[in-house]
Write a protein that holds these residues in place. Structure first.
Motif, PDB file in Angstrom:
ATOM      1  N   ASP A  15     116.417  85.600 -75.918  1.00  0.00           N
ATOM      2  CA  ASP A  15     115.173  85.050 -75.198  1.00  0.00           C
ATOM      3  C   ASP A  15     115.917  84.289 -73.914  1.00  0.00           C
ATOM      4  O   ASP A  15     115.275  84.280 -72.819  1.00  0.00           O
ATOM      5  N   ALA A  16     116.856  83.535 -74.341  1.00  0.00           N
ATOM      6  CA  ALA A  16     117.621  82.789 -73.278  1.00  0.00           C
ATOM      7  C   ALA A  16     118.147  83.709 -72.255  1.00  0.00           C
ATOM      8  O   ALA A  16     117.910  83.518 -70.957  1.00  0.00           O
ATOM      9  N   ARG A  17     118.709  85.020 -72.460  1.00  0.00           N
ATOM     10  CA  ARG A  17     118.765  85.933 -71.392  1.00  0.00           C
ATOM     11  C   ARG A  17     117.767  86.550 -70.532  1.00  0.00           C
ATOM     12  O   ARG A  17     118.268  86.455 -69.633  1.00  0.00           O
ATOM     13  N   ALA A  18     117.026  86.552 -71.435  1.00  0.00           N
ATOM     14  CA  ALA A  18     115.648  87.155 -70.726  1.00  0.00           C
ATOM     15  C   ALA A  18     115.287  86.130 -69.552  1.00  0.00           C
ATOM     16  O   ALA A  18     114.958  86.620 -68.340  1.00  0.00           O
ATOM     17  N   GLN A  19     115.174  84.633 -70.153  1.00  0.00           N
ATOM     18  CA  GLN A  19     114.886  83.811 -69.062  1.00  0.00           C
ATOM     19  C   GLN A  19     115.544  83.912 -67.768  1.00  0.00           C
ATOM     20  O   GLN A  19     115.260  83.599 -66.724  1.00  0.00           O
ATOM     21  N   SER A  20     116.879  83.832 -67.937  1.00  0.00           N
ATOM     22  CA  SER A  20     118.166  83.806 -67.236  1.00  0.00           C
ATOM     23  C   SER A  20     117.686  84.991 -66.147  1.00  0.00           C
ATOM     24  O   SER A  20     117.856  84.857 -64.917  1.00  0.00           O
ATOM     25  N   ARG A  21     117.666  86.140 -66.834  1.00  0.00           N
ATOM     26  CA  ARG A  21     117.286  87.345 -65.899  1.00  0.00           C
ATOM     27  C   ARG A  21     115.984  87.190 -65.067  1.00  0.00           C
ATOM     28  O   ARG A  21     116.074  87.466 -63.866  1.00  0.00           O
TER      29      ARG A  21
ATOM     30  N   LEU B 208     115.969  87.163 -61.157  1.00  0.00           N
ATOM     31  CA  LEU B 208     115.085  88.339 -60.021  1.00  0.00           C
ATOM     32  C   LEU B 208     114.139  87.602 -59.225  1.00  0.00           C
ATOM     33  O   LEU B 208     114.185  87.691 -58.068  1.00  0.00           O
ATOM     34  N   ARG B 209     113.623  86.362 -59.722  1.00  0.00           N
ATOM     35  CA  ARG B 209     112.874  85.568 -58.996  1.00  0.00           C
ATOM     36  C   ARG B 209     113.746  84.955 -57.721  1.00  0.00           C
ATOM     37  O   ARG B 209     113.050  85.041 -56.574  1.00  0.00           O
ATOM     38  N   GLN B 210     114.719  84.328 -57.853  1.00  0.00           N
ATOM     39  CA  GLN B 210     115.407  83.767 -56.758  1.00  0.00           C
ATOM     40  C   GLN B 210     116.041  84.894 -55.797  1.00  0.00           C
ATOM     41  O   GLN B 210     115.931  84.841 -54.577  1.00  0.00           O
ATOM     42  N   ALA B 211     116.431  86.095 -56.282  1.00  0.00           N
ATOM     43  CA  ALA B 211     116.947  87.243 -55.600  1.00  0.00           C
ATOM     44  C   ALA B 211     115.488  87.701 -54.903  1.00  0.00           C
ATOM     45  O   ALA B 211     115.707  88.202 -53.497  1.00  0.00           O
ATOM     46  N   GLY B 212     114.458  87.726 -55.422  1.00  0.00           N
ATOM     47  CA  GLY B 212     113.216  88.106 -54.632  1.00  0.00           C
ATOM     48  C   GLY B 212     113.055  87.300 -53.352  1.00  0.00           C
ATOM     49  O   GLY B 212     112.535  87.671 -52.379  1.00  0.00           O
ATOM     50  N   VAL B 213     113.286  85.878 -53.709  1.00  0.00           N
ATOM     51  CA  VAL B 213     112.837  84.838 -52.741  1.00  0.00           C
ATOM     52  C   VAL B 213     113.761  85.082 -51.442  1.00  0.00           C
ATOM     53  O   VAL B 213     113.488  85.253 -50.374  1.00  0.00           O
ATOM     54  N   ILE B 214     115.173  85.356 -51.940  1.00  0.00           N
ATOM     55  CA  ILE B 214     116.065  85.424 -50.807  1.00  0.00           C
ATOM     56  C   ILE B 214     115.760  86.797 -50.147  1.00  0.00           C
ATOM     57  O   ILE B 214     115.795  86.629 -48.809  1.00  0.00           O
ATOM     58  N   ALA B 215     115.570  87.766 -50.648  1.00  0.00           N
ATOM     59  CA  ALA B 215     115.295  89.137 -50.046  1.00  0.00           C
ATOM     60  C   ALA B 215     113.989  89.023 -49.084  1.00  0.00           C
ATOM     61  O   ALA B 215     114.151  89.422 -48.049  1.00  0.00           O
TER      62      ALA B 215
END
Lengths: 395, 353
Positions: free
Chosen positions: B16-22, B26-33
């Motif tokens: 679950d921790a890995r899922a949160q990290s992922r 993804l959210r940060q990558a989306g914002v940057i993109a």
């Protein structure tokens, strides 16, 4: 953005001293900001003061405002200008101009595109007379020299040729002033100002006062300019020789490069006021006899726009409807000549006959000094139409 | 199913921790993109498209210059039913002449109120000493400033944008020393002092560079101009004097000199003007040069109507044919900017000893 906890405080509390210091810094920044804003709205003009001594400046810091198109090729035509670092920026000004007790200011050169920066409003007077460049410098009283505050502004106009220089000179000389003649032109000293033509150059040296010492300084400038431009020495224009035969002083002769008597077609016309102060003799050289006759007719028609034609002694004259004076134009060989402002027919006829007699044996005028060339852009033609030497009327 | 707040669960569920990290990645990558795409669009999209900031020629990057306007109705005070239209003072004592001329049109108290900020516009166009008549007589300026200050003006600003170097013109003409001696502030022009002035109805200068900074906060404006022959417009007096407030390549207006002077009359409606006829540059104007071009005029004229003052100067001080007055007088009168027929207004003439 990449910090998952951007608003997290890593220190929950600040020392009292830190808060006070921070507030003081903020207040100081605000005060500086307000001071800058207030000073911007209320500038102290004293900060911008430039003493006259500073304006005299270093001659090496010459100001060249002449455009590249018209930049003079060297330090003046035959001048001895050697002391400045920038001869081009000195224009035609000779070197060593300052009389004893004076020091040179910063020279500047202007051409027809920026003459207005120096004499806006007056620029057209010169540009309509063939102006090429103006070389300017102020001579300021040196410490321990001339009376404090005394200055002489030198304006050296390159008018392209001697006729134009004489024309500019004649237009600024008052009728009551008698010009002195020298081999290359005319000059006179008028209270605080020296006016001089030397070949293609017209010099105005304007002093701040008319004290004897200042007038002596003006004469020093005259000698210096005449010596520097000795190579410009040449005979006065042909009309000066012609009018000289009639006993008319050179200082009474005026040259109208274009728009003479407000007639757009009348270019390169010489005129001279006679001793009665009213009658004016005038003459111009045309390309040939046919052109001269056509131009004479054109002059008569133009004069007639101010009055009515009358036949006097078999000749056509025009009586001005406002002044009641008489004017006429005639042609002889390739010359067009006439009289304006004559109070009586007898006086006018006598004057014009004397001029005709002088023209009888007068040598032909070189093509470069002939008039009748199309006058450009003049809307004040009394005759209404522009005219060229071929006799065609441009509607 | 374990609860999220269960410490045992947090420690014991690495998937679950890995899922949160992922998800966070993804959210940060989306914002940057998204930000990158938006920045790319703004930078590279053609200028006409929405949100484009592209500035291929640098024009869009310039700070916007908004046209400024002078006070509506100008700086004039209400008309007086009793004051003369022209105040004329003749004599040799300049301070008394200034006072008498202004008294003729109602006195300085009619025009200047306590605390006013007053702008005085002399003619300092050329680098000439005052005796040559090409610039305003500094003695007249001193007397005028003192009169204005006596009336309670809080600040007097002396302003001109000369043709030649401003510093040299103000120094050589004596205007700078005179202004400071009388307690005024001299404003020399610098590029940042100019704004585009909007003059409704002007033919040539509807929106034109104007020496605006000294006008900020000003309550009254007084022009004081010499009487000069002028090579182009026949004569330069109080209306032409406003030419010295223009910036830009103003020499182009010489093509329509009477048109621009008419526009100047429209551009600035002064509190009053003073025509300085202590010296008259009767020929070789506007620059002059020889003292022979100057004759003593021994006259000062004050008026709220610059056209009337100019017409008086033409007829009386330049002593020229009233039937051949400069064309701008008729043009400006036709536009309702004044009345050059000074014979039709009351003239109060005072002889000062």
């Amino acid at each position: 953005m990449l910090n998952p906890s951007p608003w997290r405080h890593y220190r929950r509390r600040y020392a009292r001293g830190e808060v006070v210091a921070g507030a003081a810094v903020l207040c100081m920044i605000a005060a500086v900001g307000l001071w800058v804003r207030w000073m911007g709205a209320h500038p102290d003009p004293a900060l911008a003061r430039v003493p006259l001594e500073a304006l005299a400046g270093d001659p090496a810091k010459s100001v060249s405002r002449v455009s590249a198109r018209a930049a003079p090729a060297g330090g003046g035509h035959g001048s001895t200008a050697t002391e400045t670092a920038s001869p081009a920026a000195r224009g035609a000004l000779p070197g060593d101009l300052a009389p004893p007790g004076f020091t040179e200011g910063r020279p500047a050169v202007f051409d027809s595109e920026n003459l207005y920066e120096k004499i806006d409003g007056r620029a057209n007077y010169f540009t309509s007379r063939g102006f090429e460049t103006l070389s300017f410098v102020s001579l300021m009283a040196a410490p321990g020299g001339a009376a404090p505050g005394t200055s002489i502004d030198l304006e050296l106009y390159d008018m392209g040729n001697a006729e134009n220089a004489l024309g500019a000179y004649g237009g600024e000389k008052s009728a009551e002033v008698v010009a002195e003649t020298h081999p290359a032109g005319l000059w006179h000293l008028d209270r605080n100002a020296l006016y001089l033509t030397q070949g293609r150059y017209y010099l105005r040296a304007i002093a701040s006062d008319e004290a004897e010492a200042t007038r002596a300084a003006l004469l020093h400038v005259k000698e210096r300019v005449q010596a520097a431009f000795a190579s410009q020495a040449q005979e006065l224009p042909w009309a000066h020789r012609l009018f000289g035969q009639l006993g008319i002083a050179a200082g009474r002769i005026e040259f109208h490069r274009e728009g003479a008597f407000s007639f757009g077609f009348a270019s390169d016309v010489y005129s001279a006021l006679l001793d009665d102060g009213a009658t004016e003799l005038w003459v111009m050289a045309a390309a040939d006899e046919a052109s001269a006759r056509a131009l004479a007719d054109q002059f008569v028609a133009a004069f007639a726009s101010y009055g009515e034609t009358v036949k006097l002694g078999g000749e056509t004259w025009v009586r001005d409807r406002y002044l009641s004076s008489l004017a006429t134009a005639r042609a002889q060989r390739a010359f067009v000549f006439g009289v304006r402002g004559a109070p009586t027919e007898a006086g006018g006829e006598k004057a014009i006959l004397r001029l005709a007699a002088a023209l009888e044996s007068f040598p032909p005028v070189p093509p470069s000094s002939r008039g009748g060339k199309a006058a450009s852009g003049d809307s004040s033609s009394g005759g209404g139409d522009h005219y060229d030497v071929s006799g065609d009327v441009d509607g | 199913m374990a609860e999220r707040g269960d410490p045992e669960h947090r420690v014991g569920t690495p998937v679950d921790a890995r899922a949160q990290s992922r998800r966070r990645f993804l959210r940060q990558a989306g914002v940057i993109a998204s930000v990158s795409a938006a920045a790319g669009w703004a930078a590279l999209a053609p200028p006409g498209l929405p949100f484009s900031l592209r500035d291929p020629d640098g024009e869009r990057g310039k700070p916007a210059r908004h046209a400024v306007s002078l006070r509506k109705g100008g700086f004039a005070v209400p008309a007086s039913a009793v004051a003369a239209g022209l105040g004329v003072a003749r004599g040799d004592r300049i301070d008394a002449m200034v006072r008498a001329a202004v008294d003729g049109i109602g006195g300085i108290g009619r025009f200047i109120a306590n605390g006013d900020r007053v702008l005085v516009k002399p003619n300092v166009a050329f680098e000439r000493v005052a005796a040559l008549g090409a610039t305003t007589n500094p003695e007249v300026l001193v007397a005028l400033i003192r009169l204005v200050r006596e009336a309670g003006a809080a600040e007097v600003r002396v302003v001109d944008n000369p043709i030649e170097a401003a510093e040299a013109c103000f120094e050589r003409s004596g205007v700078r020393a005179a202004a400071i001696e009388a307690g005024a502030r001299v404003y020399l022009p610098s590029p940042s002092d100019f704004d585009v002035l909007h003059t409704p109805g002007a033919q040539l200068i509807e929106n034109w560079s104007f020496f605006h900074r000294p006008f900020v906060g000003v309550d009254k404006v007084i022009g004081v101009a010499p009487v000069k022959d002028h090579n182009l417009c026949q004569a330069s007096m109080t209306t032409k004097n406003w030419y010295g407030l223009l910036g830009g390549r103003r020499n182009q207006f010489h093509q329509d000199i009477h048109g621009i002077i008419t526009d100047l009359a429209r551009m600035l409606r002064p509190t009053f003007v003073v025509l300085d006829g202590t010296r008259v540059l009767w020929r070789s104007g506007p620059t002059g040069g020889s003292l022979a071009d100057v004759r003593p005029g021994r006259t000062l004229v004050a008026s709220t109507d610059s056209l009337a003052a100019d017409a008086f100067g033409w007829d009386d001080l330049l002593a020229r044919d009233p039937g051949a007055r400069p064309a701008y007088l008729a043009k400006a009168a036709a536009a309702g900017l004044g009345n050059p027929d000074w014979h039709a207004v009351a003239v109060k003439e005072t002889l000062v000893g």
